[in-house]
Motif scaffolding. Structure first.
Motif, PDB file in Angstrom:
ATOM      1  N   LYS A   3       0.824  -1.196   0.000  1.00 21.45           N
ATOM      2  CA  LYS A   3       0.000   0.000   0.000  1.00 21.45           C
ATOM      3  C   LYS A   3       0.867   1.259   0.000  1.00 21.45           C
ATOM      4  O   LYS A   3       1.992   1.277   0.475  1.00 21.45           O
ATOM      5  CB  LYS A   3      -0.897   0.005   1.233  1.00 21.45           C
ATOM      6  CG  LYS A   3      -1.901  -1.123   1.263  1.00 21.45           C
ATOM      7  CD  LYS A   3      -2.962  -0.896   2.324  1.00 21.45           C
ATOM      8  CE  LYS A   3      -2.395  -0.721   3.700  1.00 21.45           C
ATOM      9  NZ  LYS A   3      -3.431  -0.599   4.736  1.00 21.45           N
ATOM     10  N   VAL A   5       0.659   4.876   1.659  1.00 22.58           N
ATOM     11  CA  VAL A   5      -0.041   5.563   2.747  1.00 22.58           C
ATOM     12  C   VAL A   5       0.404   7.015   2.782  1.00 22.58           C
ATOM     13  O   VAL A   5       1.602   7.310   2.764  1.00 22.58           O
ATOM     14  CB  VAL A   5       0.254   4.890   4.103  1.00 22.58           C
ATOM     15  CG1 VAL A   5      -0.494   5.596   5.227  1.00 22.58           C
ATOM     16  CG2 VAL A   5      -0.118   3.414   4.061  1.00 22.58           C
ATOM     17  N   THR A  69      -4.388   4.808   1.068  1.00 23.23           N
ATOM     18  CA  THR A  69      -4.750   4.990   2.467  1.00 23.23           C
ATOM     19  C   THR A  69      -4.307   6.378   2.918  1.00 23.23           C
ATOM     20  O   THR A  69      -3.145   6.757   2.740  1.00 23.23           O
ATOM     21  CB  THR A  69      -4.074   3.928   3.360  1.00 23.23           C
ATOM     22  OG1 THR A  69      -4.486   2.633   2.934  1.00 23.23           O
ATOM     23  CG2 THR A  69      -4.460   4.122   4.819  1.00 23.23           C
ATOM     24  N   ARG A 112      -9.149   3.904   1.853  1.00 24.20           N
ATOM     25  CA  ARG A 112      -9.314   3.967   3.307  1.00 24.20           C
ATOM     26  C   ARG A 112      -8.903   5.342   3.813  1.00 24.20           C
ATOM     27  O   ARG A 112      -7.898   5.902   3.373  1.00 24.20           O
ATOM     28  CB  ARG A 112      -8.488   2.875   3.991  1.00 24.20           C
ATOM     29  CG  ARG A 112      -8.713   2.775   5.494  1.00 24.20           C
ATOM     30  CD  ARG A 112      -7.930   1.636   6.109  1.00 24.20           C
ATOM     31  NE  ARG A 112      -8.409   0.344   5.640  1.00 24.20           N
ATOM     32  CZ  ARG A 112      -8.618  -0.712   6.413  1.00 24.20           C
ATOM     33  NH1 ARG A 112      -8.395  -0.619   7.701  1.00 24.20           N
ATOM     34  NH2 ARG A 112      -9.030  -1.840   5.910  1.00 24.20           N
ATOM     35  N   ALA A 221      -5.700   1.971  10.162  1.00 29.41           N
ATOM     36  CA  ALA A 221      -5.169   2.122   8.800  1.00 29.41           C
ATOM     37  C   ALA A 221      -5.033   0.784   8.089  1.00 29.41           C
ATOM     38  O   ALA A 221      -4.655   0.743   6.919  1.00 29.41           O
ATOM     39  CB  ALA A 221      -3.823   2.839   8.847  1.00 29.41           C
TER      40      ALA A 221
END
Length: 364
Positions: A3, A5, A69, A112, A221
């Motif tokens: 991911k 972030v 995210t 997210r 998260a």
């Protein structure tokens, strides 16, 4: 591929800690650290982007980096530097959040969103319920300051969640954060050599340790270090606080700091005096908290989010107190003075001494 972030508010110590910690998670390949100010601490291998979330450039950052995210920590009650203003803080909190959410709405890669909020949204009033749940409506909505900012921020987040139902949105309402590195208004208050209190009141307080803040942010998260597992996709609003409560008198006693009870009308003057010398942000909302207190229910945090803090309220406060060193008086001496005063007034254990003074005065 792991991911990507994006974390806002990384110039503050909490944001810097999260950035350094989240890079170690096996599911994360990149961390984009965003702030309008250059951080004074190290960010490890994160990619720092100097950007003001109040400006549309944050949208390009999200799209160009295919961020999936977003952890929004840039919601705070105090300026980053002494030269900062309350107006600038409010703009970042409210306008910055609006701009960030607008950018997230247009970025298809975002899956997210985690937002740092505060139990300040409930306010503090004399007729409040004993315990607030996430669905409890405050009887006296905050009228200004950081508390009002958090109410507005959460309103915009709810609107975003309706427009992007495909995004998992978690709002974490933190109780007062304490720990060795905490730089909050309440930490400043407890660091004063003598604590001004409101005569006749002994409010109940809750705290959450800064280490638990990092752990629950990781969990929300989608990272598994906080619980030993990868968290499911969870949306919703969660109160976050350590178990148990402390009375303000107990906190002062454990710090070894004497208190000076002040009549309620004069507390505002005391706050203005403290602000004028730059000692602490003794705002009206903090005065209300130190008058009426605030306790929240954490059932959803434990049963839905699956998080149990490592520190109780008392343990979080003890760690903070240890980092601040001894007060003017040893805790034992403060306790002896309180007990002696209680004995002179004929007060039994658990009774508020200030209330006893008022009662004695009432009866002559």
């Amino acid at each position: 591929m792991g991911k990507t972030v994006l974390v806002t508010g990384v110039a503050r110590q909490l944001g810097g800690r999260l950035v350094r910690r989240i890079q170690r998670e096996p599911g994360v390949s990149r961390v984009i650290a965003v702030d309008a100010a250059e951080p004074e601490h190290l960010l490890g291998g994160a990619e720092f982007v100097r950007a003001d979330i109040r400006h549309p450039t944050i949208g390009r950052v999200l799209v160009e980096n295919a961020v999936d995210t977003v952890v929004h920590l840039d919601v705070t009650g105090t300026p980053l530097s002494p030269r900062g203003s309350r107006a600038g803080v409010k703009e970042t909190n409210v306008i910055g959040t609006m701009q960030l959410l607008g950018a997230c709405q247009k970025a298809p890669s975002v899956q997210r969103l985690v937002v740092k909020s505060s139990t300040n949204v409930y306010g503090s009033a004399p007729r409040d319920p004993a315990v607030f749940t996430e669905t409890t409506e405050s009887r006296s909505l905050p009228s200004g300051g950081f508390a009002k900012d958090t109410v507005e921020v959460e309103g915009y987040v709810r609107g975003f969640a309706r427009r992007r139902p495909d995004v998992a949105v978690s709002v974490l309402r933190f109780a007062n954060i304490l720990g060795p590195r905490t730089d909050t208004p309440l930490a400043d208050y407890f660091s004063l050599p003598v604590l001004p209190t409101v005569l006749g009141y002994d409010p109940r307080l809750q705290f959450v340790h800064e280490d638990d803040v990092i752990a629950v942010l990781l969990l929300a998260a989608g990272e598994g270090a906080a619980s030993g597992r990868t968290s499911p996709v969870i949306s919703g609003t969660f109160n976050v606080a350590g178990a148990g409560v402390l009375l303000l008198s107990q906190a002062a006693r454990r710090l070894g700091r004497p208190t000076v009870p002040v009549l309620l009308p004069a507390v505002t003057w005391v706050g203005a005096a403290l602000r004028s010398v730059g000692m602490t942000d003794f705002s009206p909302e903090q005065i209300r908290l130190l008058t009426h207190g605030r306790i929240v229910d954490t059932t959803r945090m434990r049963e839905v989010l699956g998080f149990t803090p490592g520190y109780t309220t008392a343990e979080a406060f003890a760690d903070f107190a240890h980092s601040r060193g001894p007060g003017l008086l040893p805790p034992e001496a403060v306790g002896h003075l309180i007990d002696a005063a209680a004995a002179r007034l004929g007060v039994t254990g658990g009774t508020d001494i200030s209330s006893a003074v008022k009662e004695r005065a009432h009866h002559g």
